[in-house]
Design a protein around this motif. Structure first.
Motif, PDB file in Angstrom:
ATOM      1  N   ASP A   1      -8.549  -1.736  -2.028  1.00  0.00           N
ATOM      2  CA  ASP A   1      -9.061  -3.102  -2.123  1.00  0.00           C
ATOM      3  C   ASP A   1      -8.407  -3.747  -3.324  1.00  0.00           C
ATOM      4  O   ASP A   1      -8.251  -3.124  -4.368  1.00  0.00           O
ATOM      5  CB  ASP A   1     -10.583  -3.107  -2.328  1.00  0.00           C
ATOM      6  CG  ASP A   1     -11.314  -2.684  -1.080  1.00  0.00           C
ATOM      7  OD1 ASP A   1     -10.710  -2.767   0.011  1.00  0.00           O
ATOM      8  OD2 ASP A   1     -12.480  -2.278  -1.189  1.00  0.00           O
TER       9      ASP A   1
ATOM     10  N   SER B   1      -6.137   7.015  -1.830  1.00  0.00           N
ATOM     11  CA  SER B   1      -6.448   6.265  -0.613  1.00  0.00           C
ATOM     12  C   SER B   1      -7.173   4.999  -1.006  1.00  0.00           C
ATOM     13  O   SER B   1      -7.526   4.790  -2.164  1.00  0.00           O
ATOM     14  CB  SER B   1      -7.330   7.097   0.305  1.00  0.00           C
ATOM     15  OG  SER B   1      -8.621   7.199  -0.247  1.00  0.00           O
ATOM     16  N   GLY B   2      -7.424   4.178  -0.007  1.00  0.00           N
ATOM     17  CA  GLY B   2      -8.159   2.940  -0.251  1.00  0.00           C
ATOM     18  C   GLY B   2      -7.198   1.830  -0.581  1.00  0.00           C
ATOM     19  O   GLY B   2      -6.065   1.829  -0.124  1.00  0.00           O
TER      20      GLY B   2
ATOM     21  N   VAL C   1      -7.903   2.100  -6.105  1.00  0.00           N
ATOM     22  CA  VAL C   1      -7.671   3.237  -5.206  1.00  0.00           C
ATOM     23  C   VAL C   1      -8.507   4.434  -5.655  1.00  0.00           C
ATOM     24  O   VAL C   1      -8.932   4.513  -6.813  1.00  0.00           O
ATOM     25  CB  VAL C   1      -6.177   3.636  -5.158  1.00  0.00           C
ATOM     26  CG1 VAL C   1      -5.321   2.465  -4.712  1.00  0.00           C
ATOM     27  CG2 VAL C   1      -5.693   4.180  -6.486  1.00  0.00           C
ATOM     28  N   GLU C   2      -8.725   5.342  -4.728  1.00  0.00           N
ATOM     29  CA  GLU C   2      -9.495   6.560  -5.012  1.00  0.00           C
ATOM     30  C   GLU C   2      -8.543   7.746  -5.038  1.00  0.00           C
ATOM     31  O   GLU C   2      -7.612   7.826  -4.233  1.00  0.00           O
ATOM     32  CB  GLU C   2     -10.525   6.810  -3.899  1.00  0.00           C
ATOM     33  CG  GLU C   2     -11.439   5.629  -3.603  1.00  0.00           C
ATOM     34  CD  GLU C   2     -12.372   5.294  -4.739  1.00  0.00           C
ATOM     35  OE1 GLU C   2     -12.744   6.233  -5.489  1.00  0.00           O
ATOM     36  OE2 GLU C   2     -12.703   4.109  -4.905  1.00  0.00           O
TER      37      GLU C   2
ATOM     38  N   TYR D   1      -4.620  -2.971  -7.139  1.00  0.00           N
ATOM     39  CA  TYR D   1      -5.475  -2.424  -6.091  1.00  0.00           C
ATOM     40  C   TYR D   1      -6.358  -1.348  -6.697  1.00  0.00           C
ATOM     41  O   TYR D   1      -5.901  -0.554  -7.520  1.00  0.00           O
ATOM     42  CB  TYR D   1      -4.635  -1.755  -4.990  1.00  0.00           C
ATOM     43  CG  TYR D   1      -3.776  -2.690  -4.197  1.00  0.00           C
ATOM     44  CD1 TYR D   1      -4.206  -3.215  -2.979  1.00  0.00           C
ATOM     45  CD2 TYR D   1      -2.518  -3.051  -4.667  1.00  0.00           C
ATOM     46  CE1 TYR D   1      -3.410  -4.074  -2.246  1.00  0.00           C
ATOM     47  CE2 TYR D   1      -1.715  -3.919  -3.934  1.00  0.00           C
ATOM     48  CZ  TYR D   1      -2.169  -4.421  -2.731  1.00  0.00           C
ATOM     49  OH  TYR D   1      -1.372  -5.273  -2.010  1.00  0.00           O
TER      50      TYR D   1
ATOM     51  N   GLU E   1       0.837  -1.215   0.000  1.00  0.00           N
ATOM     52  CA  GLU E   1       0.000   0.000   0.000  1.00  0.00           C
ATOM     53  C   GLU E   1       0.868   1.259   0.000  1.00  0.00           C
ATOM     54  O   GLU E   1       0.581   2.223  -0.708  1.00  0.00           O
ATOM     55  CB  GLU E   1      -0.939   0.002   1.214  1.00  0.00           C
ATOM     56  CG  GLU E   1      -2.024  -1.073   1.168  1.00  0.00           C
ATOM     57  CD  GLU E   1      -1.550  -2.467   1.588  1.00  0.00           C
ATOM     58  OE1 GLU E   1      -0.363  -2.621   2.000  1.00  0.00           O
ATOM     59  OE2 GLU E   1      -2.355  -3.400   1.493  1.00  0.00           O
TER      60      GLU E   1
END
Ligand code: 523
Length: 125
Positions: free
Chosen positions: A60, A57-58, A79-80, A77, A41
């Motif tokens: 998943d 951020s984020g 992400v935002e 991943y 991350e």
């Protein structure tokens, strides 16, 4: 290795590679190598700051891990965007694609297996 799916308004951000020669011109989910002691991350946040000039951020996971020839894996991943507008600081060009365009663009081989999972989140297919 980590890669980011940045999706805004049903479109996915793709970045066109400049190197190495065999991958130059192909499109990828932006990302890169984790450094020693760095979590995936953290690596992704650093790479996106360096390559695109954005904060995200984020995180998943999306799609399956892709095994690389050297024994590592490439992991995507979702992400935002938190701040900044993506800029091609380390790529030839950036492009936002919908689901149809994702199926037509020349992706790097490692990223192709993610297309069905990515499309579930995109418009226009
Ligand atoms: N991939 C790949 N797909 C993908 C990324 C981010 C990377 O197939 N979405 C592969 C391409 C390269 C290797 O992973 O073979 C390293 O990617 P790179 O060059 O983006 O990683 P960096 O920038 O951390 O490595 P250096 O260029 O060595 O600094």
């Amino acid at each position: 290795m980590v890669a980011a799916a940045i999706i805004v308004d049903g479109r996915l951000l793709l970045a066109q590679r400049t190197r190495p020669p065999e991958l130059a011109g192909l499109w990828e989910l932006p990302g890169g190598k984790a450094e020693a002691g760095e979590s995936p991350e953290d690596a992704l946040r650093r790479e996106l700051r360096e390559e695109l000039g954005v904060e995200v951020s984020g995180g998943d996971r999306i799609g399956d891990d892709v095994p690389l020839p050297d024994g590592r894996v490439l992991r995507a991943y979702r992400v935002e965007l938190v701040s900044g507008t993506p800029a091609a600081l380390d790529h030839a060009e950036l492009r936002w694609v919908d689901g149809r365009e994702l199926g037509e663009i020349d992706l790097v081989g490692n990223d192709r297996g993610w297309v069905p999972d990515l499309r579930l989140h995109l418009n226009g297919w």
